[in-house]
Enzyme design. Structure first.
Site, PDB file in Angstrom:
ATOM      1  NE  ARG A  56      -3.537  -2.275   2.602  1.00  0.00           N
ATOM      2  CZ  ARG A  56      -4.339  -2.572   3.609  1.00  0.00           C
ATOM      3  NH1 ARG A  56      -4.441  -1.746   4.638  1.00  0.00           N
ATOM      4  NH2 ARG A  56      -5.051  -3.683   3.595  1.00  0.00           N
ATOM      5  CG  ASP A  68      -6.445 -11.080   5.013  1.00  0.00           C
ATOM      6  OD1 ASP A  68      -7.343 -10.865   5.838  1.00  0.00           O
ATOM      7  OD2 ASP A  68      -6.408 -10.558   3.895  1.00  0.00           O
ATOM      8  CG  HIS A 127     -11.256 -12.895   3.359  1.00  0.00           C
ATOM      9  ND1 HIS A 127      -9.937 -12.910   2.959  1.00  0.00           N
ATOM     10  CD2 HIS A 127     -11.601 -11.593   3.520  1.00  0.00           C
ATOM     11  CE1 HIS A 127      -9.517 -11.668   2.853  1.00  0.00           C
ATOM     12  NE2 HIS A 127     -10.489 -10.837   3.190  1.00  0.00           N
ATOM     13  CE  LYS A 136     -13.128  -0.543  12.596  1.00  0.00           C
ATOM     14  NZ  LYS A 136     -11.824  -0.089  12.131  1.00  0.00           N
ATOM     15  CG  HIS A 171     -12.613  -8.408   5.314  1.00  0.00           C
ATOM     16  ND1 HIS A 171     -11.957  -8.539   4.132  1.00  0.00           N
ATOM     17  CD2 HIS A 171     -13.760  -7.745   5.034  1.00  0.00           C
ATOM     18  CE1 HIS A 171     -12.665  -7.972   3.171  1.00  0.00           C
ATOM     19  NE2 HIS A 171     -13.762  -7.482   3.695  1.00  0.00           N
TER      20      HIS A 171
END
Length: 636
Positions: free
Chosen positions: A359, A379, A381, A461, A507
């Site tokens: 990023r 990570d 999902h 979240k 996520h």
RNA sequence: GCCAGUGUAGCUCAAGGGGUAGAGCAUCCGCCUUGUAAGCGGAGGGUUGCCCGUUCGAGUCGGGCCACUGGCUCCA
């Protein structure tokens, strides 16, 4: 008649007196009054009825008042030394206070000492702080006269016709208070830092100069705060990283925000990764690998090119096609999901990946390992049916706590972010998801705070914040619903009814990124990693060159037992030198091997703590190290 | 990106208000043969972040850029 509880517990009744008058000569340590839960000035009158309690400097509730007054003293000193400086705001904060100024010409750190000196003078003058109420028009005229543009702006937002100011000596400041009765009570303070800050945090507005300081009721508290600060500085991962040869960042050549993991750092990372992968398999996740780049089509579907492009690296064009470095892993995981028609029986599907993403972060925000441009997210999902949401969330949260505890974190705070004004998806889904998050937090006994409206536009979240060994908060885990991507990618599963349904997607990252987490771990442990993470667990030192063969033999034996051990056999180095080096490297176990030990098949064991345990049989040493390793504790 | 500060050997730091860069550690080479936090000697190592300018002369003064530090901001 109001009852006033004095610091000693004595209760007095009074009428028509100020608290200060009531206290008389006993006012020495008194800081403020607590009236119906509100903190008031001691110069105020005792209320008609009810109860009031006198707070002393050592009362935690008075600390904020003390620091706020310290901020006024700072502003007062600045105006004495730099007339014409404009004042913005000066609140108390968690660790102290600050005041924002616009100086006519820049000041430097050297000026801080002068300002601090002037502050001490103001304290010595023991000026009374008095509240002054001015009619709005007069307040406005006064501020205009002084050219206090920022204060004028603040004034506009203050309701009412009577405006509160505080006066100490020749210094008068727009302020809601409360304050200590006199500057003389601010005895233990220090100016710490100088920094830039935008007026009202808005980058389009004036850049002001912020002076940070702190203040405490006692000299000991101030001292221990400064020691804590010093300790944090000593543990800075940017200092420890190179000195322990863990990683480097070379912006001139390799690039800013791009991390090189040296062998020892890589060793630790590998241990973390192995642990992470093993635990994920146990918890029912499926590990996947996905590429570093993907075609623009993918990022168009995901919406990243529309909403996230400024944080993405520029496209790479090959054969007239644009590819982008991935800023997130989700589109790839979703693409795996979509390779076939999914049945409700398959769900939940939990894809996990240590996925390296890139990023573009503005250069000013880069900070060691904590803020980088290329990093590996831990990570995952989770794709599930609506009826599985609650159970999945509970599992993730429990799992997150399990992983974090393994790394020595024991204090957690959760933050639940709810629906913002601009959002996507339907409110029922939001409601269901938010409630699942809330119940999971409650079930795990987590104390949580609700951040109303702070959720991302695509879903609510919950974030977990840990406290490190210096009590500093770090946000690590984030568990986030996404009502956006399943839509965009048209993710479906076939339900028992034979029709297509939309799954929920969650996520989550537990450690955040390996880079950032490593930086936090370095600081948490101060570079002295517990045995299970230590890149070198034991070092074997020969007393003289004659003892090198035995030292090597010992190291070999330890390695055969799965212990990360090295023999240091450099010529020309004394034992003293080697011991010092091993201590500085924070290696948990130091095994000294000389003729005496060789004769008995032993090694003299010295711990990282400097504790010397003398000669020990090798099997005992091995058992000790293995026990420490498998316990994952910090004990040696 | 913005404000302020900083940038000298691999690291930590020196070089009165311009006069041609030095120390410790590390590295390399010797000597020492070492018993729990630095044994001794020697050598090599710098276009003083980069570019432009002022000056007879710039690490030092001025301008621009780059990077870092402390913050602010950003983090669909």
């Amino acid at each position: 008649m109001a009852k006033v509880i004095l610091p000693g517990g004595e209760v007095r009744e009074a009428r028509g007196l100020t608290f200060l008058e009531l206290l008389g000569p006993n006012a020495k340590e008194a800081a403020a009054a607590l009236v119906n839960g509100e903190i008031r000035d001691l110069r105020e009158e005792v209320p008609e009825e009810g109860e009031a309690r006198i707070l002393t400097l050592s009362d935690p509730q008075a600390l904020e008042v003390l620091r706020h007054t310290a901020a006024h003293i700072l502003a007062h000193a600045v105006l004495r030394l730099f007339p014409g400086t404009k004042l913005a705001i000066g609140p108390a904060i968690a660790d102290g206070f600050y005041y924002d100024f616009r100086f006519e010409s820049p000041i430097t750190h050297e000026d801080l000492a002068r300002i601090e000196e002037e502050m001490r003078r103001i304290v010595a003058e023991d000026l009374p702080l008095e509240r002054v109420w001015l009619p709005r028009t007069e307040a406005e005229r006064l501020l205009q006269e002084k050219g206090e543009v920022y204060k004028l702006e603040l004034l506009e937002e203050i309701p009412g016709e009577k405006i509160s100011f505080y006066r100490q000596g020749e210094f008068l400041d727009l302020c809601r208070g409360p304050h200590l009765p006199s500057t003389g009570l601010v005895r233990h303070f220090k100016l710490l830092d100088l920094a830039g800050a935008y007026w009202r945090g808005d980058p389009h507005r004036d850049m002001l100069t912020r002076i940070y300081g702190t203040a405490f009721a006692t000299a000991q508290e101030l001292e221990s705060f400064l020691r804590w600060r010093e300790e944090a500085r000593r543990r800075d991962h940017r200092v420890l990283g190179p000195s322990l040869d863990l990683f480097s960042i070379q912006n001139e050549t390799v690039g800013a925000g791009l991390v090189l993991w040296h062998p020892k750092g890589a060793r630790i990372r590998r241990i973390i990764e192995d642990f992470w992968v093993a635990e994920h398999y146990k918890a029912g996740y499926k590990l996947v690998y996905t590429p570093h780049i993907g075609r623009s089509r993918l990022w168009q579907i995901s919406g990243h090119l529309d909403f996230y492009r400024e944080s993405m690296y520029a496209p790479i064009v090959i054969e007239d096609q644009e590819f982008f470095l991935k800023p997130m892993n989700c589109p790839f995981h979703i693409s795996i999901y979509k390779t076939k028609t999914r049945s409700y029986r398959e769900l939940p599907i939990r894809y996990c990946e240590l996925g390296t993403v890139y990023r573009f972060e503005r250069s000013g925000v880069l900070h060691g390992l904590l803020r980088v441009r290329g990093f590996t997210q831990d990570d995952a999902h989770i794709i599930c049916r609506p009826d599985q949401v609650e159970e999945e969330i509970k599992r993730v949260l429990r799992f997150a706590l399990h992983i974090l505890r393994a790394f020595g974190f024991t204090e957690f705070t959760a933050y639940l972010s709810t629906r913002p004004e601009k959002y996507i998806g339907n409110p029922e889904d939001w409601e269901r998801a938010t409630e699942a998050l809330r119940r999971a937090a409650e079930e795990e006994g987590l104390s949580y705070e609700v951040k109303a409206g702070e959720g991302a536009f695509y879903g609510p979240k919950i974030d977990l914040e840990v406290q490190d060994s210096l009590k500093r908060p770090w946000q690590l885990t984030t568990i986030q619903f996404d009502f956006n991507l399943p839509e965009r990618f048209d993710m479906t599963f076939i339900g028992p009814d034979g029709r297509e349904h939309r799954p929920y997607m969650i996520h989550r990252a537990l450690l955040g990124s390996l880079e950032r987490f490593f930086g936090i771990l370095i600081e948490h442990y101060g570079g002295a990693f517990p045995v299970w993470l230590a890149p070198v667990q034991a070092v074997v030192l020969p007393v003289s060159e004659k003892d090198i063969p035995y030292a090597e033999e010992v190291a070999e034996k330890l390695r055969a037992e799965g212990i990360r051990a090295e023999a240091w056999t450099r010529e020309g180095k004394t034992l003293r030198w080697l011991v010092r080096e091993a201590q500085l490297q924070k290696i948990p176990y130091i095994l000294v091997c000389g003729a005496r030990e060789a004769a008995e098949g032993k090694a003299a064991l010295r711990l990282r703590t400097s504790e010397n345990l003398g000669p020990q049989p090798l099997p005992e040493i091995i058992a000790r190290i293995r026990a420490a390793d498998s316990s994952r504790s910090t004990a040696l």
